[in-house]
Design a protein around this motif. Structure first.
Motif, PDB file in Angstrom:
ATOM      1  N   PHE A  89      37.443  32.418  36.762  1.00 54.63           N
ATOM      2  CA  PHE A  89      37.166  33.791  36.376  1.00 54.63           C
ATOM      3  C   PHE A  89      37.353  33.951  34.878  1.00 54.63           C
ATOM      4  O   PHE A  89      38.384  33.551  34.322  1.00 54.63           O
ATOM      5  N   PHE A 102      37.567  41.583  34.808  1.00 55.45           N
ATOM      6  CA  PHE A 102      37.201  40.245  35.261  1.00 55.45           C
ATOM      7  C   PHE A 102      35.711  40.141  35.517  1.00 55.45           C
ATOM      8  O   PHE A 102      35.053  41.100  35.916  1.00 55.45           O
ATOM      9  N   GLY A 103      35.183  38.926  35.312  1.00 59.54           N
ATOM     10  CA  GLY A 103      33.828  38.611  35.748  1.00 59.54           C
ATOM     11  C   GLY A 103      33.813  38.252  37.215  1.00 59.54           C
ATOM     12  O   GLY A 103      34.843  38.267  37.898  1.00 59.54           O
ATOM     13  N   GLN A 104      32.599  37.911  37.717  1.00 56.10           N
ATOM     14  CA  GLN A 104      32.427  37.676  39.146  1.00 56.10           C
ATOM     15  C   GLN A 104      32.934  36.309  39.591  1.00 56.10           C
ATOM     16  O   GLN A 104      33.115  36.063  40.778  1.00 56.10           O
ATOM     17  N   GLY A 105      33.148  35.412  38.648  1.00 51.42           N
ATOM     18  CA  GLY A 105      33.617  34.083  38.996  1.00 51.42           C
ATOM     19  C   GLY A 105      32.492  33.068  39.107  1.00 51.42           C
ATOM     20  O   GLY A 105      31.351  33.417  39.448  1.00 51.42           O
TER      21      GLY A 105
ATOM     22  N   TYR B  33      49.866  45.103  39.191  1.00 54.63           N
ATOM     23  CA  TYR B  33      48.454  45.405  39.428  1.00 54.63           C
ATOM     24  C   TYR B  33      48.096  45.138  40.885  1.00 54.63           C
ATOM     25  O   TYR B  33      48.656  44.239  41.517  1.00 54.63           O
ATOM     26  N   TYR B  35      44.487  44.236  42.899  1.00 49.51           N
ATOM     27  CA  TYR B  35      43.064  43.911  42.814  1.00 49.51           C
ATOM     28  C   TYR B  35      42.539  43.690  44.221  1.00 49.51           C
ATOM     29  O   TYR B  35      43.265  43.314  45.134  1.00 49.51           O
ATOM     30  N   GLN B  37      39.240  41.438  45.989  1.00 48.22           N
ATOM     31  CA  GLN B  37      38.182  40.477  45.725  1.00 48.22           C
ATOM     32  C   GLN B  37      37.214  40.462  46.885  1.00 48.22           C
ATOM     33  O   GLN B  37      37.557  40.054  47.993  1.00 48.22           O
ATOM     34  N   MET B  41      31.980  39.057  43.982  1.00 47.47           N
ATOM     35  CA  MET B  41      32.127  40.274  43.183  1.00 47.47           C
ATOM     36  C   MET B  41      33.302  40.219  42.229  1.00 47.47           C
ATOM     37  O   MET B  41      33.602  41.182  41.556  1.00 47.47           O
ATOM     38  N   GLY B  42      33.992  39.107  42.156  1.00 48.89           N
ATOM     39  CA  GLY B  42      35.101  39.015  41.231  1.00 48.89           C
ATOM     40  C   GLY B  42      36.285  39.863  41.654  1.00 48.89           C
ATOM     41  O   GLY B  42      36.406  40.279  42.804  1.00 48.89           O
ATOM     42  N   LEU B  43      37.148  40.141  40.717  1.00 53.27           N
ATOM     43  CA  LEU B  43      38.366  40.919  40.972  1.00 53.27           C
ATOM     44  C   LEU B  43      38.171  42.332  40.433  1.00 53.27           C
ATOM     45  O   LEU B  43      37.907  42.519  39.247  1.00 53.27           O
ATOM     46  N   LYS B  44      38.336  43.290  41.312  1.00 44.31           N
ATOM     47  CA  LYS B  44      38.220  44.692  40.903  1.00 44.31           C
ATOM     48  C   LYS B  44      39.607  45.330  40.931  1.00 44.31           C
ATOM     49  O   LYS B  44      40.325  45.229  41.917  1.00 44.31           O
ATOM     50  N   LEU B  45      39.958  46.028  39.857  1.00 36.30           N
ATOM     51  CA  LEU B  45      41.274  46.647  39.742  1.00 36.30           C
ATOM     52  C   LEU B  45      41.308  47.947  40.549  1.00 36.30           C
ATOM     53  O   LEU B  45      40.465  48.827  40.366  1.00 36.30           O
ATOM     54  N   TYR B  48      47.193  50.242  38.842  1.00 33.09           N
ATOM     55  CA  TYR B  48      48.150  49.463  38.093  1.00 33.09           C
ATOM     56  C   TYR B  48      49.327  50.344  37.674  1.00 33.09           C
ATOM     57  O   TYR B  48      49.264  51.576  37.773  1.00 33.09           O
ATOM     58  N   LYS B  57      45.045  54.811  37.861  1.00 35.43           N
ATOM     59  CA  LYS B  57      43.903  54.324  38.619  1.00 35.43           C
ATOM     60  C   LYS B  57      43.166  53.233  37.867  1.00 35.43           C
ATOM     61  O   LYS B  57      43.076  53.258  36.640  1.00 35.43           O
ATOM     62  N   GLY B  58      42.611  52.296  38.638  1.00 33.83           N
ATOM     63  CA  GLY B  58      41.735  51.287  38.089  1.00 33.83           C
ATOM     64  C   GLY B  58      40.282  51.643  38.359  1.00 33.83           C
ATOM     65  O   GLY B  58      39.922  52.823  38.400  1.00 33.83           O
ATOM     66  N   PHE B  90      44.894  41.183  46.104  1.00 32.03           N
ATOM     67  CA  PHE B  90      45.847  40.433  45.298  1.00 32.03           C
ATOM     68  C   PHE B  90      46.713  41.399  44.496  1.00 32.03           C
ATOM     69  O   PHE B  90      46.208  42.321  43.857  1.00 32.03           O
TER      70      PHE B  90
END
Lengths: 112, 114
Positions: A89, A102-105, B33, B35, B37, B41-45, B48, B57-58, B90
């Motif tokens: 990532f 973060f990006g998508q990986g 934090y 997150y 996943q 789509m990666g990690l979305k917050l 925190y 809010k994230g 996470f």
């Protein structure tokens, strides 16, 4: 609005060769960039970072390059090893910010 | 040091049920934090916290709530679970701002809402 983009969902590289993972960003306020590595069924772990005052940062087999004018960074792994197989990532932050984006990986597979 | 611990590891919920995902860190970190996943789509917050009593809010806070009554604990509450909340969650912590301080992640909680 995806501020950090990793356009390659996957990458396959032969053991011993160079792996190059790419990342693009759109927010000009970002001035710190980080790479995290994730194995299956584990949380991500920090790998390497770079500040916008530099264009290169090296740590052993891992080097990150930053091209600010292109808003692009890349992670080079030389030589690639089977243990490098993981999801990578890219992340970015601005000075004083309290969070990362973060990006998508990219899933990297190293073939023997 | 155990680092960041999360419980449970897996959970299946029915639509409309509620649950709390637990997160504890023993590194005396100020920042914590949550997150999620989703595949590809990666990690979305989600939320925190920069210290006990402070939360914010994230990117994707809807359907979740958090509290931070101690430095060590940062639970995430899901109210009225929906299938869209099926994800891997996470928890992470860092000593200070994440640009300069490594984030340490827990092993994750895999949640399925049916």
């Amino acid at each position: 609005d995806q501020q950090v983009k990793q356009n390659s969902p996957s990458l396959s590289v032969q053991e011993g060769r160079i792996s190059i993972l790419n990342c693009d960003y759109t927010n000009s306020m970002f001035d710190y960039f980080l790479w995290y590595k994730k194995y299956p069924a584990e949380g991500p772990t920090f790998l390497i970072s770079i500040s916008s005052i530099k264009d290169k940062n090296e740590d052993g087999r891992f080097t990150v390059f930053l091209n600010k004018s292109a808003k692009h960074l890349s992670l080079h792994i030389v030589p690639s090893q089977p243990g490098d197989s993981a999801v990578y990532f890219c992340a970015a932050s601005a000075s004083g910010a309290q969070k990362l984006v973060f990006g998508q990986g990219t899933r990297l597979t190293i073939n023997p | 040091n155990a680092g960041v611990t999360q419980t449970p590891k897996f959970r299946i919920l029915k639509i409309g049920q509620s649950m709390t995902l637990q997160c504890t860190q023993d590194m005396n970190h100020n920042y914590m934090y949550w997150y999620r996943q989703d595949p590809g789509m990666g990690l979305k917050l989600i939320y925190y916290s920069v210290g006990a009593g402070i939360t914010d809010k994230g990117e994707v806070p809807n359907g979740y709530n958090v509290s931070r009554s101690t430095t060590e604990d940062f639970p995430l509450r899901l109210e009225l679970a929906a299938p869209s909340q099926t994800s891997v969650y996470f928890c992470a912590s860092s000593y200070g701002e994440p640009a300069y301080n490594e984030q340490f992640f827990g092993p994750g909680t895999r949640l399925t809402v049916l």
